[in-house]
Design an enzyme around this catalytic site. Structure first.
Site, short mmCIF file in Angstrom:
data_model
loop_
_atom_site.label_atom_id
_atom_site.label_comp_id
_atom_site.label_asym_id
_atom_site.label_seq_id
_atom_site.Cartn_x
_atom_site.Cartn_y
_atom_site.Cartn_z
N GLU A 56 0.85 -1.19 0.00
CA GLU A 56 0.00 0.00 0.00
C GLU A 56 0.89 1.24 0.00
O GLU A 56 1.82 1.35 0.80
CB GLU A 56 -0.88 0.04 1.25
CG GLU A 56 -1.87 -1.10 1.36
CD GLU A 56 -3.19 -0.84 0.64
OE1 GLU A 56 -3.35 0.25 0.04
OE2 GLU A 56 -4.06 -1.73 0.70
N HIS A 102 -3.85 -2.76 -8.08
CA HIS A 102 -5.10 -3.35 -7.62
C HIS A 102 -6.18 -3.19 -8.70
O HIS A 102 -7.02 -4.06 -8.90
CB HIS A 102 -5.53 -2.66 -6.32
CG HIS A 102 -6.50 -3.44 -5.51
ND1 HIS A 102 -7.09 -2.93 -4.38
CD2 HIS A 102 -6.99 -4.69 -5.64
CE1 HIS A 102 -7.90 -3.82 -3.86
NE2 HIS A 102 -7.86 -4.90 -4.60
#
Length: 196
Positions: free
Chosen positions: A109, A145
């Site tokens: 992330e 993603h």
């Protein structure tokens, strides 16, 4: 990851096949949305988030998620889950015809959003982290993603500079012949459809 700060998450489990770790998934996250540097991302990943801290957190109640790594705006890396284990970052996902990407992926992330450019320090840290992971895992692809969950996710978003990331990978691997070969075979592809 020795240079990463450890902040252990309870949100993980065993991989079905610990030898099958071939995908690196790049995400972005900020809590509240568009705000950086607070404790809320780590609190979410470790099950300690105060749902009353911001009105937008009401939708997070009961959510059990994690990531292997989180790269702050200044390039600091936090690790929540060992890459040997399955973190819960990808959700419903598919890549190259394989469902459940969490089974075979490592999640990273980046502190950010779809609407704010990422910092130079984050690209540097991501490139260094990728190279460190390549030394230990048979990674073959790096995807966003958005590429493994199209229509459901948009991160890391249109402002993530895939070409810059690839350039840094190549530059940082120059002194390591094994890493140069690994990067040459690494599928870093913006927009690669899940059926490819």
């Amino acid at each position: 990851m020795p240079q990463a700060q450890r902040y252990d998450s309870p949100n993980f489990d065993a991989r079905p096949d610990p030898q099958d770790i071939t995908l690196l998934v790049v995400h972005n996250i900020s809590l509240p949305g568009g705000e950086f540097s607070g404790p809320h991302v780590s609190d979410l990943f470790t099950g300690r988030i105060d749902y009353n801290a911001d009105p937008s957190f009401v939708n997070l109640r009961g959510l059990k998620v994690s990531s292997h790594f989180f790269i702050r705006r200044d390039g600091r890396i936090i690790q929540y889950v060992s890459a040997n284990e399955r973190a819960w970052h990808a959700g419903v996902s598919s890549f190259r015809g394989r469902e459940k990407c969490n089974d075979f992926a490592i999640g990273v992330e980046l502190e950010g959003s779809d609407f704010v450019p990422f910092e130079a320090a984050q690209y540097t840290a991501l490139a260094e982290l990728t190279l460190a992971l390549l030394e230990h895992y048979p990674l073959t692809d790096v995807q966003g993603h958005e590429h493994i969950a199209p229509g459901r996710k948009t991160d890391p978003g249109p402002l993530f500079e895939w070409e810059h990331y690839q350039k840094l990978l190549k530059e940082k691997a120059l002194d390591e012949p094994a890493l140069v070969a690994a990067i040459a075979g690494l599928g870093v592809a913006k927009g690669l459809s899940q059926s490819q």
